[in-house]
Design an enzyme around this catalytic site. Sequence first.
Site, PDB file in Angstrom:
ATOM      1  N   PHE A 146       0.859  -1.186   0.000  1.00  0.00           N
ATOM      2  CA  PHE A 146       0.000   0.000   0.000  1.00  0.00           C
ATOM      3  C   PHE A 146       0.891   1.231   0.000  1.00  0.00           C
ATOM      4  CE2 PHE A 146      -2.322   3.484   1.932  1.00  0.00           C
ATOM      5  CZ  PHE A 146      -3.540   3.433   1.270  1.00  0.00           C
ATOM      6  N   ASP A 232       9.186   2.632   1.483  1.00  0.00           N
ATOM      7  CA  ASP A 232       8.040   3.402   1.951  1.00  0.00           C
ATOM      8  C   ASP A 232       7.982   3.248   3.470  1.00  0.00           C
ATOM      9  OD1 ASP A 232       5.604   4.382   2.790  1.00  0.00           O
ATOM     10  OD2 ASP A 232       4.460   3.548   1.117  1.00  0.00           O
ATOM     11  N   LYS A 262       2.794  10.413   7.692  1.00  0.00           N
ATOM     12  CA  LYS A 262       2.115  10.080   8.952  1.00  0.00           C
ATOM     13  C   LYS A 262       2.688  10.844  10.154  1.00  0.00           C
ATOM     14  CE  LYS A 262      -0.624   6.200   7.833  1.00  0.00           C
ATOM     15  NZ  LYS A 262      -0.386   5.405   6.638  1.00  0.00           N
TER      16      LYS A 262
HETATM   17  C1  LIG Z   1      -0.781   5.692   5.113  1.00  0.00           C
HETATM   18  C2  LIG Z   1       0.164   5.171   4.090  1.00  0.00           C
HETATM   19  C3  LIG Z   1       0.281   5.775   2.820  1.00  0.00           C
HETATM   20  C4  LIG Z   1      -0.622   6.904   2.374  1.00  0.00           C
HETATM   21  O1  LIG Z   1      -0.509   8.028   3.150  1.00  0.00           O
HETATM   22  P1  LIG Z   1      -1.638   9.180   3.039  1.00  0.00           P
HETATM   23  O2  LIG Z   1      -1.127  10.272   3.895  1.00  0.00           O
HETATM   24  O3  LIG Z   1      -2.911   8.575   3.510  1.00  0.00           O
HETATM   25  O4  LIG Z   1      -1.721   9.557   1.607  1.00  0.00           O
HETATM   26  C5  LIG Z   1       1.231   5.285   1.942  1.00  0.00           C
HETATM   27  N1  LIG Z   1       2.025   4.254   2.277  1.00  0.00           N
HETATM   28  C6  LIG Z   1       1.955   3.652   3.491  1.00  0.00           C
HETATM   29  C7  LIG Z   1       2.880   2.534   3.827  1.00  0.00           C
HETATM   30  C8  LIG Z   1       1.003   4.080   4.416  1.00  0.00           C
HETATM   31  O5  LIG Z   1       0.909   3.461   5.611  1.00  0.00           O
END
Ligand SMILES: *Cc1c(COP(=O)(O)O)cnc(C)c1O
Length: 402
Positions: A146, A232, A262
């Site tokens: 994700f 990520d 985050k």
């Molecule tokens: C939350 C998250 C995202 C997306 O972040 P947003 O601020 O909601 O766009 C992308 N990658 C990972 C691993 C995440 O946990």
Amino acid sequence: MNLMTPAASADKDQMDTLRSLEDRHTSGAYSKRPLALVRGSGCTVWDDAGRAYLDATSGQGVALIGHSHPAVVAAVTAQVAQLITCAEAFYNDRRAELYALLASLLPAELDRFFLCNSGAEATEGALKAARLLTGRDQIVAARRGFHGRTLGALGLTWNRDYREPFAGWALGSVTHIAYNDLDSAAAAIDERTAAVVVEPVQGEGGVHPADADTLRGLRRLCDERGAMLVVDEIQTGLGRTGTWFGWQVAPEITPDAVILAKGIAGGVPMGAVAWRGALGTLPAGSHGSTFGGNPLSCAAAIAALTSIRDEGLPARSAELGARLLEDLRARSLPGVREIRGRGLMIGIELRDRVTPVLQALQDRGVLALPAGKTVLRLLPPLIITWDELMRIADAIEEVLRG
Ligand SMILES: *Cc1c(COP(=O)(O)O)cnc(C)c1O
């Protein structure tokens, strides 16, 4: 757990109005829980009736240092009166300070940054940077991964429910490989690959940690074939998994780029991409963001990152997380397939659906997250105490023993 506050006097009409107004106007894109949160402090949030909840969601992994940390409140309060907005066409004191701080927390090679406002935007920035810095246009990402929901980031994201309504729009040049599978990585990464993008622990995908050997193997494959290794760290970074960054489970490797968001600014929206300066900088005009690197978010980030560092939260997360995993496993909870995690990022894979468990926990004053349909995910603030963790674990046990 029923810590009543003055907000408890809010009458029922007011609460109903709040919910009906949201229901009347919300996009519909979120499946909502029937709970209105109006205040937070440390690991506790309060609803509009004044009831307290232990927050094992950290507001979706954001509140690493807890809610409304005094250092962030002070920094934002001071900055809001000083200068809120300042586009990157101009220099700014807070932004310069944040760059220096980020550079001090990351390996020395990762000394170039693009600042933005969210995780998806940071993923987009990393994609554009990878293409511009390598001159290549193919991306390799992992199944179950994700990386966000904007169209480019969506191309990397595996879950078909997120992608299919937008088929044809999302980034097309992505190959998805099996997670923790170097053979499949070796088959997919070639001389057209700009970047391999991977989460050190898959969050939304169900809390699946990468093996240290997989990360080492990906590093080697990227070196051999000239692709960028992009981690990520939006959910895993900044202490969540027990080290500053999740890739440091293989401490001897350094990625070519790191995506952050985050918890980076203590709850204030911010995203960032860091990359290896030796790869170069982006051509002027090739990317940008009006709010990117704004002084308010930068001030919040300086306060948040300084708190994480000075309170020793990565080590705290490692210690408490290991103890919690051991404790949860020792309880031999019924209805549980597996308990996984690293640091204070823990997934309890259930045999059945997680939604009723989340509701029952909420009824007991504990907020937790799902990760897919059957995984109960715990992402508590890293400042949480052992006693608070045991209250969460006891509530989980109570619910699962039903
Ligand atoms: C939350 C998250 C995202 C997306 O972040 P947003 O601020 O909601 O766009 C992308 N990658 C990972 C691993 C995440 O946990």
